[in-house]
Motif scaffolding. Structure first.
Motif, PDB file in Angstrom:
ATOM      1  N   LEU A 148       0.934  -1.122   0.139  1.00  0.00           N
ATOM      2  CA  LEU A 148      -0.048  -0.127   0.413  1.00  0.00           C
ATOM      3  C   LEU A 148       0.650   0.930  -0.194  1.00  0.00           C
ATOM      4  CD1 LEU A 148      -2.758   1.590   0.874  1.00  0.00           C
ATOM      5  CD2 LEU A 148      -2.147   0.967   2.992  1.00  0.00           C
ATOM      6  N   GLY A 149       0.385   2.217  -0.730  1.00  0.00           N
ATOM      7  CA  GLY A 149       1.433   3.554  -0.446  1.00  0.00           C
ATOM      8  C   GLY A 149       0.357   4.726  -1.405  1.00  0.00           C
ATOM      9  N   VAL A 150       1.132   5.893  -1.003  1.00  0.00           N
ATOM     10  CA  VAL A 150       0.594   7.234  -1.281  1.00  0.00           C
ATOM     11  C   VAL A 150       1.719   7.913  -1.993  1.00  0.00           C
ATOM     12  CG1 VAL A 150      -0.620   8.788  -1.116  1.00  0.00           C
ATOM     13  CG2 VAL A 150      -1.604   6.951  -0.449  1.00  0.00           C
TER      14      VAL A 150
ATOM     15  N   ARG B  71      -0.351  12.262   0.332  1.00  0.00           N
ATOM     16  CA  ARG B  71      -0.126  12.042   1.642  1.00  0.00           C
ATOM     17  C   ARG B  71      -1.492  13.020   2.181  1.00  0.00           C
ATOM     18  NH1 ARG B  71       5.074   9.396   3.027  1.00  0.00           N
ATOM     19  NH2 ARG B  71       5.093   8.164   0.599  1.00  0.00           N
ATOM     20  N   ASN B  72      -1.891  12.301   3.700  1.00  0.00           N
ATOM     21  CA  ASN B  72      -3.126  13.337   4.286  1.00  0.00           C
ATOM     22  C   ASN B  72      -4.415  13.697   3.770  1.00  0.00           C
ATOM     23  OD1 ASN B  72      -0.833  12.189   6.586  1.00  0.00           O
ATOM     24  ND2 ASN B  72       0.154  13.689   6.784  1.00  0.00           N
ATOM     25  N   LEU B  73      -4.226  13.286   2.708  1.00  0.00           N
ATOM     26  CA  LEU B  73      -5.727  13.560   2.064  1.00  0.00           C
ATOM     27  C   LEU B  73      -6.742  12.244   1.902  1.00  0.00           C
ATOM     28  CD1 LEU B  73      -4.177  14.987  -1.052  1.00  0.00           C
ATOM     29  CD2 LEU B  73      -5.041  16.296   0.939  1.00  0.00           C
ATOM     30  N   GLY B  74      -6.262  11.439   2.988  1.00  0.00           N
ATOM     31  CA  GLY B  74      -7.432  10.411   2.550  1.00  0.00           C
ATOM     32  C   GLY B  74      -7.004   9.290   1.784  1.00  0.00           C
TER      33      GLY B  74
ATOM     34  N   ALA C  16      -5.115   6.347   2.105  1.00  0.00           N
ATOM     35  CA  ALA C  16      -4.989   5.264   1.462  1.00  0.00           C
ATOM     36  C   ALA C  16      -6.355   4.368   2.751  1.00  0.00           C
ATOM     37  CB  ALA C  16      -3.526   4.996   2.508  1.00  0.00           C
ATOM     38  N   THR C  17      -7.246   5.095   3.234  1.00  0.00           N
ATOM     39  CA  THR C  17      -7.470   5.061   3.801  1.00  0.00           C
ATOM     40  C   THR C  17      -9.039   4.663   2.724  1.00  0.00           C
ATOM     41  OG1 THR C  17      -7.517   6.754   5.482  1.00  0.00           O
ATOM     42  CG2 THR C  17     -10.123   6.147   5.170  1.00  0.00           C
TER      43      THR C  17
ATOM     44  N   VAL D 213       2.809  -5.005   9.750  1.00  0.00           N
ATOM     45  CA  VAL D 213       3.307  -4.141   8.733  1.00  0.00           C
ATOM     46  C   VAL D 213       4.706  -3.848  10.068  1.00  0.00           C
ATOM     47  CG1 VAL D 213       1.522  -3.209  10.753  1.00  0.00           C
ATOM     48  CG2 VAL D 213       3.108  -1.072   9.093  1.00  0.00           C
TER      49      VAL D 213
ATOM     50  N   ASN E 213       6.552   1.801  11.756  1.00  0.00           N
ATOM     51  CA  ASN E 213       5.721   2.648  10.653  1.00  0.00           C
ATOM     52  C   ASN E 213       4.593   3.516  11.208  1.00  0.00           C
ATOM     53  OD1 ASN E 213       4.787   3.619   8.397  1.00  0.00           O
ATOM     54  ND2 ASN E 213       4.728   2.011   7.014  1.00  0.00           N
TER      55      ASN E 213
ATOM     56  N   HIS F 102      -0.940   3.846  12.241  1.00  0.00           N
ATOM     57  CA  HIS F 102      -2.275   4.974  12.856  1.00  0.00           C
ATOM     58  C   HIS F 102      -3.359   4.559  11.752  1.00  0.00           C
ATOM     59  CE1 HIS F 102      -4.188   8.786  13.863  1.00  0.00           C
ATOM     60  NE2 HIS F 102      -4.631   8.530  12.963  1.00  0.00           N
TER      61      HIS F 102
ATOM     62  N   LYS G 174      -6.792   3.765  13.040  1.00  0.00           N
ATOM     63  CA  LYS G 174      -8.037   4.456  12.891  1.00  0.00           C
ATOM     64  C   LYS G 174      -9.068   3.759  11.879  1.00  0.00           C
ATOM     65  CE  LYS G 174      -8.376   7.250   9.268  1.00  0.00           C
ATOM     66  NZ  LYS G 174      -7.638   7.950   8.306  1.00  0.00           N
TER      67      LYS G 174
ATOM     68  N   PHE H 186       4.129  -7.529   2.749  1.00  0.00           N
ATOM     69  CA  PHE H 186       3.615  -5.379   2.707  1.00  0.00           C
ATOM     70  C   PHE H 186       4.840  -5.249   4.239  1.00  0.00           C
ATOM     71  CE2 PHE H 186       0.637  -2.616   5.154  1.00  0.00           C
ATOM     72  CZ  PHE H 186       0.202  -2.600   4.214  1.00  0.00           C
ATOM     73  N   VAL H 187       5.092  -3.921   3.635  1.00  0.00           N
ATOM     74  CA  VAL H 187       6.319  -3.113   4.892  1.00  0.00           C
ATOM     75  C   VAL H 187       5.432  -2.400   5.682  1.00  0.00           C
ATOM     76  CG1 VAL H 187       8.729  -2.437   5.050  1.00  0.00           C
ATOM     77  CG2 VAL H 187       8.396  -4.500   3.142  1.00  0.00           C
TER      78      VAL H 187
HETATM   79  C1  LIG Z   1       1.110   4.388   4.884  1.00  0.00           C
HETATM   80  C2  LIG Z   1       0.311   5.843   3.775  1.00  0.00           C
HETATM   81  C3  LIG Z   1      -0.273   4.561   2.930  1.00  0.00           C
HETATM   82  C4  LIG Z   1      -0.436   6.194   4.236  1.00  0.00           C
HETATM   83  O1  LIG Z   1      -1.343   7.076   3.386  1.00  0.00           O
HETATM   84  P1  LIG Z   1      -1.945   9.107   3.507  1.00  0.00           P
HETATM   85  O2  LIG Z   1      -3.019   8.785   1.990  1.00  0.00           O
HETATM   86  O3  LIG Z   1      -1.287  10.140   4.005  1.00  0.00           O
HETATM   87  O4  LIG Z   1      -2.957   8.100   4.408  1.00  0.00           O
HETATM   88  P2  LIG Z   1      -4.692   8.749   4.904  1.00  0.00           P
HETATM   89  O5  LIG Z   1      -4.037  10.107   4.468  1.00  0.00           O
HETATM   90  O6  LIG Z   1      -5.318   7.991   4.588  1.00  0.00           O
HETATM   91  O7  LIG Z   1      -4.544   8.731   6.181  1.00  0.00           O
HETATM   92  C5  LIG Z   1      -2.684   9.333   7.582  1.00  0.00           C
HETATM   93  C6  LIG Z   1      -3.390   9.087   8.461  1.00  0.00           C
HETATM   94  O8  LIG Z   1      -2.150   8.838   9.449  1.00  0.00           O
HETATM   95  C7  LIG Z   1      -1.755  10.093  10.297  1.00  0.00           C
HETATM   96  N1  LIG Z   1      -0.295  10.212  10.287  1.00  0.00           N
HETATM   97  C8  LIG Z   1       0.419  11.328   8.960  1.00  0.00           C
HETATM   98  N2  LIG Z   1       1.466  10.878   9.407  1.00  0.00           N
HETATM   99  C9  LIG Z   1       1.572  10.519  11.143  1.00  0.00           C
HETATM  100  C10 LIG Z   1       2.645  10.087  11.719  1.00  0.00           C
HETATM  101  N3  LIG Z   1       4.032   9.712  11.603  1.00  0.00           N
HETATM  102  N4  LIG Z   1       2.332   9.483  12.597  1.00  0.00           N
HETATM  103  C11 LIG Z   1       1.194   9.031  13.055  1.00  0.00           C
HETATM  104  N5  LIG Z   1      -0.018   8.937  11.970  1.00  0.00           N
HETATM  105  C12 LIG Z   1       0.563   9.565  11.335  1.00  0.00           C
HETATM  106  C13 LIG Z   1      -2.312  11.022   9.129  1.00  0.00           C
HETATM  107  O9  LIG Z   1      -2.672  12.336  10.295  1.00  0.00           O
HETATM  108  C14 LIG Z   1      -3.982  10.048   9.346  1.00  0.00           C
HETATM  109  O10 LIG Z   1      -4.878  10.655  10.170  1.00  0.00           O
HETATM  110  P3  LIG Z   1      -5.728  10.723  10.344  1.00  0.00           P
HETATM  111  O11 LIG Z   1      -6.887  10.351   9.188  1.00  0.00           O
HETATM  112  O12 LIG Z   1      -6.300  10.539  12.092  1.00  0.00           O
HETATM  113  O13 LIG Z   1      -5.773  12.227  10.694  1.00  0.00           O
HETATM  114  C15 LIG Z   1       1.641   6.824   3.628  1.00  0.00           C
HETATM  115  O14 LIG Z   1       2.042   7.324   4.705  1.00  0.00           O
HETATM  116  C16 LIG Z   1       2.622   6.060   2.663  1.00  0.00           C
HETATM  117  O15 LIG Z   1       2.457   5.415   1.064  1.00  0.00           O
HETATM  118  N6  LIG Z   1       3.744   5.506   3.470  1.00  0.00           N
HETATM  119  C17 LIG Z   1       5.199   4.688   2.907  1.00  0.00           C
HETATM  120  C18 LIG Z   1       4.394   3.589   2.360  1.00  0.00           C
HETATM  121  C19 LIG Z   1       3.797   2.943   3.537  1.00  0.00           C
HETATM  122  O16 LIG Z   1       4.426   2.813   5.123  1.00  0.00           O
HETATM  123  N7  LIG Z   1       2.917   1.614   2.856  1.00  0.00           N
HETATM  124  C20 LIG Z   1       3.086   1.017   4.240  1.00  0.00           C
HETATM  125  C21 LIG Z   1       3.298  -0.225   4.351  1.00  0.00           C
HETATM  126  S1  LIG Z   1       2.240  -0.675   5.942  1.00  0.00           S
END
Ligand SMILES: CC(C)(COP(=O)(O)OP(=O)(O)OC[C@H]1O[C@@H](n2cnc3c(N)ncnc32)[C@H](O)[C@@H]1OP(=O)(O)O)[C@@H](O)C(=O)NCCC(=O)NCCS
Length: 255
Positions: free
Chosen positions: A106-108, A113-116, A118-119, A142, A146, A151, A155, A254-255
């Motif tokens: 899963l990745g964005v 990021r933080n636009l929802g 991945a959710t 995971v 990470n 989180h 959530k 998945f990492v």
């Molecule tokens: C993990 C990942 C997929 C999240 O993508 P995203 O589109 O930003 O996720 P969302 O916007 O849906 O949600 C992000 C949530 O994480 C929270 N968040 C962001 N940075 C954070 C941090 N350092 N610590 C804790 N929470 C954090 C945000 O506040 C948000 O939560 P909220 O909705 O309660 O405010 C993205 O960070 C990513 O691609 N990371 C690199 C690859 C990776 O780690 N993949 C997952 C493997 S398990």
């Protein structure tokens, strides 16, 4: 990199991943993960071979980029009885048709990021898993450091059910992983008294079976003199179950 701070909110839409996404998909994986995935993995994703995936694109992007991936989730369907979490499912899991959806990656892209996004991608996975009645859960590993991903799953009401010590081996170092589960279609951990009794009976039965097998084997050993190599082979298989990655060694977890 796209600067989203000065531009209007992007128009994100979700679609299946297709062969034309190959190059971008590979690039985003390379950028986001500490490991390299084999090219076969990407070909399987874009061609839908044993892998079901969703992509996110920003329709408001100019210059022909409006269909370019900015996020993805890739999954595989596995049989519950062959999975490492069979014990965390109800008694039904031993039925041959019970399945699970395992999230592989899963990745964005950072600027989105933080636009929802991945959710929404994980929500697609849950919707898909819920749509076929034999599916009992969505699960994933995971890496323990990470925080954004942990989180996100908490959530979304995923349950953290295990910590696996030294599960990942990346560039010569061991890292723990968490195992997260989201139950669907009434799938759940065994909890009713009847299920717990059935589970205990299964363990006792399998304990007796393996003890009987060991006794039988030791009898056979006296006669056949099994080669030592057989033990080594079993140990190797157990070790290989751990996710072991180097920059050259690519897997699909998945990492
Ligand atoms: C993990 C990942 C997929 C999240 O993508 P995203 O589109 O930003 O996720 P969302 O916007 O849906 O949600 C992000 C949530 O994480 C929270 N968040 C962001 N940075 C954070 C941090 N350092 N610590 C804790 N929470 C954090 C945000 O506040 C948000 O939560 P909220 O909705 O309660 O405010 C993205 O960070 C990513 O691609 N990371 C690199 C690859 C990776 O780690 N993949 C997952 C493997 S398990």
């Amino acid at each position: 990199m796209v600067d989203l701070t000065s531009s209007p909110r992007p128009t994100i839409s979700y679609r299946p991943i297709r062969p034309s996404d190959l190059e971008v998909l590979e690039k985003i994986h390379d950028d986001l993960f500490p490991i390299r995935y084999e090219s076969e993995f990407f070909h399987n994703v874009v061609n839908g071979r044993d892998i079901v995936s969703w992509g996110a694109v920003d329709r408001s992007r100019p210059n022909g980029q409006s269909d370019e991936l900015i996020g993805f989730v890739t999954t595989r369907i596995v049989l519950a009885k062959e999975s490492e979490i069979e014990d965390l499912l109800g008694v039904d899991s031993s039925k041959s048709d019970q399945t699970l959806v395992y999230i592989l990656t899963l990745g964005v892209v950072e600027s989105y990021r933080n636009l929802g996004i991945a959710t929404s991608l994980v929500r697609e996975v849950i919707k898909y898993a819920s749509s076929f009645p034999t599916c009992r859960a969505v699960y994933l590993h995971v890496i323990s450091y990470n925080s954004p991903a942990i989180h996100l799953y908490k959530k979304m009401s995923f349950q953290c059910v295990r910590r696996l010590y030294g599960f990942y081996f990346i560039n010569g170092q061991h890292y723990d992983s968490y195992l997260f589960i989201y139950y669907v279609n009434g799938g759940r951990s065994p909890c009713s008294p009847l299920e717990l009794v059935t589970l205990a009976a299964t363990y006792i039965r399998s304990g007796f079976k393996s003890m009987a097998a060991r006794l039988r084997k030791s009898e056979e050993k006296k006669v056949l003199r099994w080669p030592k190599g057989k033990e080594t082979c079993c140990l190797m298989t157990a070790t290989q179950n751990k996710r072991s990655f180097t920059t050259e060694d690519a897997g699909c977890q998945f990492v």
